[in-house]
Design a protein around this motif. Structure first.
Motif, PDB file in Angstrom:
ATOM      1  N   LYS A  50       0.822  -1.206   0.000  1.00 36.41           N
ATOM      2  CA  LYS A  50       0.000   0.000   0.000  1.00 36.41           C
ATOM      3  C   LYS A  50       0.860   1.261   0.000  1.00 36.41           C
ATOM      4  CE  LYS A  50      -3.553   2.670   2.296  1.00 36.41           C
ATOM      5  NZ  LYS A  50      -3.184   3.756   1.452  1.00 36.41           N
ATOM      6  N   LEU A  53       2.768   1.575  -3.377  1.00 33.64           N
ATOM      7  CA  LEU A  53       1.921   2.009  -4.484  1.00 33.64           C
ATOM      8  C   LEU A  53       1.465   3.453  -4.317  1.00 33.64           C
ATOM      9  CD1 LEU A  53      -0.175  -1.200  -5.155  1.00 33.64           C
ATOM     10  CD2 LEU A  53       1.666  -0.246  -6.548  1.00 33.64           C
ATOM     11  N   ASP A  54       1.224   3.874  -3.072  1.00 33.68           N
ATOM     12  CA  ASP A  54       0.873   5.281  -2.830  1.00 33.68           C
ATOM     13  C   ASP A  54       1.993   6.198  -3.309  1.00 33.68           C
ATOM     14  OD1 ASP A  54      -1.544   4.568  -1.742  1.00 33.68           O
ATOM     15  OD2 ASP A  54      -0.945   4.898   0.342  1.00 33.68           O
ATOM     16  N   PHE A  57       2.738   4.756  -7.508  1.00 29.36           N
ATOM     17  CA  PHE A  57       1.593   4.613  -8.406  1.00 29.36           C
ATOM     18  C   PHE A  57       0.379   5.231  -7.734  1.00 29.36           C
ATOM     19  CE2 PHE A  57      -1.562   1.892 -10.767  1.00 29.36           C
ATOM     20  CZ  PHE A  57      -1.317   2.456 -11.998  1.00 29.36           C
ATOM     21  N   SER A  59      -3.095   7.358  -6.739  1.00 32.14           N
ATOM     22  CA  SER A  59      -4.467   7.062  -7.155  1.00 32.14           C
ATOM     23  C   SER A  59      -4.858   7.747  -8.459  1.00 32.14           C
ATOM     24  CB  SER A  59      -5.452   7.414  -6.045  1.00 32.14           C
ATOM     25  OG  SER A  59      -5.392   8.790  -5.758  1.00 32.14           O
ATOM     26  N   GLN A  62      -3.768   5.496 -11.142  1.00 28.43           N
ATOM     27  CA  GLN A  62      -4.618   4.311 -11.183  1.00 28.43           C
ATOM     28  C   GLN A  62      -5.923   4.634 -11.895  1.00 28.43           C
ATOM     29  OE1 GLN A  62      -5.079   2.449  -7.321  1.00 28.43           O
ATOM     30  NE2 GLN A  62      -2.971   2.937  -6.780  1.00 28.43           N
ATOM     31  N   THR A  63      -6.489   5.801 -11.593  1.00 27.31           N
ATOM     32  CA  THR A  63      -7.733   6.231 -12.222  1.00 27.31           C
ATOM     33  C   THR A  63      -7.546   6.405 -13.723  1.00 27.31           C
ATOM     34  OG1 THR A  63      -8.420   7.325 -10.183  1.00 27.31           O
ATOM     35  CG2 THR A  63      -9.528   8.014 -12.222  1.00 27.31           C
ATOM     36  N   MET A  65      -5.456   4.810 -15.625  1.00 23.85           N
ATOM     37  CA  MET A  65      -5.352   3.490 -16.240  1.00 23.85           C
ATOM     38  C   MET A  65      -6.722   2.811 -16.305  1.00 23.85           C
ATOM     39  SD  MET A  65      -2.311   3.598 -17.127  1.00 23.85           S
ATOM     40  CE  MET A  65      -1.908   1.994 -17.737  1.00 23.85           C
ATOM     41  N   GLU A  66      -7.549   2.992 -15.279  1.00 21.21           N
ATOM     42  CA  GLU A  66      -8.910   2.452 -15.307  1.00 21.21           C
ATOM     43  C   GLU A  66      -9.689   3.052 -16.475  1.00 21.21           C
ATOM     44  OE1 GLU A  66     -10.771   3.192 -11.526  1.00 21.21           O
ATOM     45  OE2 GLU A  66      -9.385   1.885 -10.467  1.00 21.21           O
ATOM     46  N   ARG A  91      -5.544  -5.354 -15.360  1.00 25.04           N
ATOM     47  CA  ARG A  91      -5.035  -5.482 -13.993  1.00 25.04           C
ATOM     48  C   ARG A  91      -5.308  -4.250 -13.146  1.00 25.04           C
ATOM     49  NH1 ARG A  91       1.280  -4.381 -14.810  1.00 25.04           N
ATOM     50  NH2 ARG A  91       1.015  -3.109 -16.639  1.00 25.04           N
ATOM     51  N   PHE A  92      -5.721  -3.156 -13.786  1.00 26.25           N
ATOM     52  CA  PHE A  92      -5.985  -1.921 -13.055  1.00 26.25           C
ATOM     53  C   PHE A  92      -7.430  -1.773 -12.613  1.00 26.25           C
ATOM     54  CE2 PHE A  92      -2.373  -0.951 -15.871  1.00 26.25           C
ATOM     55  CZ  PHE A  92      -1.433  -0.679 -14.900  1.00 26.25           C
TER      56      PHE A  92
END
Length: 131
Positions: A50, A53-54, A57, A59, A62-63, A65-66, A91-92
Motif C-alpha cells: 500500500k 503504491l501510494d 503509483f 491514485s 490508477q484512475t 489506467m482504469e 489489472r488496473f
C-alpha cells in the motif's frame, strides 16, 4: 516479486525483508524514511504494498489506467493486439473483472461492431472462447 515469492516459497513474514533488499537508490532512501515513519514495529507485506503504491503509483494514475481500460476498443487493432492491450490494462480494474464471465463480456463489448455481433451469436461464456 509476487511470482518470485511463489517460486522461492517466501513466507509472509519475510516478504518485506526480501523486497527491501532489492530496492536501490532513491527507492531505498524512500523505504528507509517510510519505515522510520511507520508506527508498527513489523510492517506487513500488505502494508508495504500500500505505501509503495501510494508513492510510486498514486491514485490519480490508477484512475487514468482504469479510464484507459474502460475506453478501450478494438478499432484498428487485430484481435491479438486488442487482447494484449486488454490484458495489460485489465489489472488496473480489480473487481470489475472478478469472474471469467465479466471478463468475456467486457472483451466482447470492445470488439469492432461487425465482429462483436458475430461473436454474440455464439453466446460464448468464457473469456478464452470469446478471444
Amino acid at each position: 516479486m509476487e511470482k518470485a515469492f511463489t517460486v522461492a516459497v517466501v513466507s509472509e513474514e519475510k516478504k518485506v525483508d526480501y523486497v527491501s533488499y532489492f530496492l536501490k537508490g532513491e527507492a531505498n532512501y524512500w523505504w528507509e524514511s517510510a519505515r522510520a515513519l511507520e508506527e508498527e514495529e513489523v510492517i506487513t507485506w500488505d502494508r508495504f504494498k500500500k505505501i509503495f503504491l501510494d508513492k510510486y503509483f498514486p491514485s490519480y494514475m490508477q484512475t487514468q489506467m482504469e479510464l484507459k481500460f474502460f475506453e478501450l476498443k478494438q478499432e484498428g487493432m487485430a484481435v491479438g493486439e486488442y487482447e494484449k492491450k486488454f490484458t495489460e490494462l485489465a489489472r488496473f480494474v480489480g473487481d470489475c473483472l472478478d469472474t471469467d464471465e465479466k471478463r468475456a463480456k467486457r472483451f466482447q463489448q470492445g470488439l469492432k461492431p461487425w465482429l462483436r455481433s458475430r461473436v454474440a451469436a455464439f453466446e460464448l461464456a468464457t473469456y478464452a472462447e470469446v478471444v
